[in-house]
Enzyme design. Structure first.
Site, short mmCIF file in Angstrom:
data_model
loop_
_atom_site.label_atom_id
_atom_site.label_comp_id
_atom_site.label_asym_id
_atom_site.label_seq_id
_atom_site.Cartn_x
_atom_site.Cartn_y
_atom_site.Cartn_z
CE LYS A 247 52.82 35.54 46.76
NZ LYS A 247 53.30 34.91 45.45
NE ARG A 248 43.13 39.01 42.17
CZ ARG A 248 41.84 38.87 42.10
NH1 ARG A 248 41.15 39.65 42.98
NH2 ARG A 248 41.03 37.68 41.57
#
Ligand code: GLU
Length: 474
Positions: A247-248
């Site tokens: 996600k990052r």
């Protein structure tokens, strides 16, 4: 469902996503590899939705996968298969395994299983169910139980993987996996084997996070006397920093790439190169990819997402794209940005595109660079533009307006020639005309050079804007 028969093509691949709410970029690449491999071999590419997790597999989550695939242009050759609908067939195969002695019923309670598993772990041995070698009584059979696979012991399972090479596991180290849960629900590894077999899948190309499943699945194939498919486990995609994509890193879903202004053909080109290579070729068409794609060209090291490269590939495909199509896509971006569409906007946008498409890396940039054509009259002139139009320069724009008002052949080459003549008559370099003309015509936005800006706007709009500007500033 097609059953394997002599009429099946020699190569059948599949993409088997579990619906999670969107099509992951890694999944898209897996789908593409399967699609290309099938194309290369005149085979079939199939899609199976692994929707056994009923909580996650909402209609919307399934639709998101189909939307992602169709945006990418990866269409299956048959109707999609829904795994959940095949549970009866999965149970039938479990019965066959039971009959063959390759599976057994395990009546150990969940609690007791947990305890035995912990014990085995503490003693550094593989957990074994006490029911592996114990025949149930008639009474036992009325009790809740799971069905486990009885892996052959001793022994080893060897998988000849097209990407990973020869990989082997000691059967001892794998446990007797559950095939049917106590509520009768088939488990993932069983369902995959049955479905791949029944769909006639010959090549399983998927992420290498499934490599261990290939060992378990191979044992099930063998126990049923079915031919195993060829396995190819491709390394996962990593982020630009080399860490596993998460996600990052942002943009995980295919639709986000659409929103960032990438074209589907650019994504196909870029994703094909992500983990696979054909010499030094970076830019290639779908037809070339289908002609060249092979598993030998898939690397063993994880591929890194590289947004600069993606932008470069996208810029290439934007240059080659049809102007009408680009105009529609660009218009969508303007609409998404809240622009209310004027009657001539699309026409002007389409006229502007050939002048700017060589300079844009995404459709968002196409929108930035075409914003000038969509401004409703009278357009506000920025203070800097007013300065440019003050005094002598403004008077010159007045003379330019008068000249263009008499000028009929409004195409870019004629306009370029006319502007050159005008500059000569004024005895100034073009640098004395361009910035003021741009301020008047666009209010100060970026735009291509003046002849192109005039051509994109069209005669009436150009003259109207020049008049408006002169009225505002003189
Ligand atoms: N459904 C699995 C996943 O989405 C893939 C299974 C397979 O390709 O065998 O990870």
């Amino acid at each position: 469902m097609t059953s394997p028969s002599a009429s099946m093509p020699e190569v059948v691949t599949r993409f088997a996503p579990s619906p999670t709410g969107f099509l992951h970029i890694g999944g898209a690449r897996t789908a593409l590899f399967n699609y290309l491999y099938a194309q290369r071999h005149n085979g079939k590419f199939l899609v199976r939705v692994e929707d056994t997790d009923r909580e996650r597999s909402t209609e919307a989550a399934v639709q998101a996968i189909f939307d992602g695939l169709s945006w990418l242009g990866l269409f299956a050759d048959d109707e999609p298969v829904f795994q959940h609908a095949r549970a009866d067939r999965h149970r039938e195969v479990v019965n066959e395994l039971l009959e063959r002695g390759a599976a057994y019923r395990d009546f150990t309670s969940a609690e007791e299983t947990g305890r035995l598993r912990d014990l085995a772990k503490a003693e550094r041995r593989t957990f074994e169910s006490p029911w592996r070698d114990r025949a149930p009584t008639v009474d036992d059979l009325t009790q809740a139980h799971v069905v486990r696979f009885r892996r052959p012991l001793p022994g080893q399972v060897v998988v000849e993987d097209e990407v990973q090479g020869t990989v082997s596991w000691a059967n001892e180290d794998l446990d007797d996996l559950v095939l049917l849960r106590s509520d009768g629900a088939p488990t993932y590894n069983l369902a995959v084997v049955v479905d791949d077999h029944d769909m006639g899948v010959t090549h399983v190309i998927r992420g290498d996070d499934h490599l261990n499943n290939a060992a378990r699945q191979s044992l099930i194939y063998d126990a049923l006397g079915w031919t195993r498919p060829t396995f190819a486990h491709i390394p996962l995609i990593h982020g630009p920093d080399g860490a596993k994509l998460s996600k990052r890193h942002g943009a995980q879903a295919v639709h986000e790439y659409a929103e960032m202004g990438y074209l589907p053909e650019a994504m196909r080109n870029y994703l094909a190169r992500l983990g696979w290579s054909h010499g030094d070729d970076e830019l290639f068409s779908d037809a070339q990819a289908a002609e060249w794609f092979d598993l030998a060209g898939v690397g063993k090291a994880p591929a890194r997402l590289d947004f600069d490269k993606l932008a470069h590939v996208n810029a290439h495909w934007i240059r080659l794209a049809d102007d009408d199509r680009l105009a529609k896509l660009t218009l969508d971006v303007h609409l998404a940005r809240g622009h209310a569409l004027g009657p001539d906007d699309e026409v002007r946008l389409t006229r502007a595109l050939p002048f700017i498409k060589d300079r844009a890396k995404t459709t968002l940039e196409l929108a930035d660079q075409t914003a000038f054509v969509l401004k409703p009259r009278p357009i506000a002139i920025e203070p800097k533009g007013r300065d440019l139009l003050a005094g002598e320069a403004g008077e010159r724009i007045g003379r330019l307006r008068d000249r263009l008002a008499l000028f009929e052949s409004w195409d870019v080459f004629a306009l370029e020639a006319e502007l050159r003549v005008f500059a000569e008559e004024e005895a100034v370099g073009f640098g004395k005309i361009g910035p003021a003309a741009r301020a008047a015509l666009t209010g100060g936005s970026t735009s291509p050079d003046i002849a192109k800006t005039l051509a994109a706007l069209g005669r009436e709009e150009s003259l109207g804007r020049l008049n408006d500007a002169l009225q505002q500033t003189i």
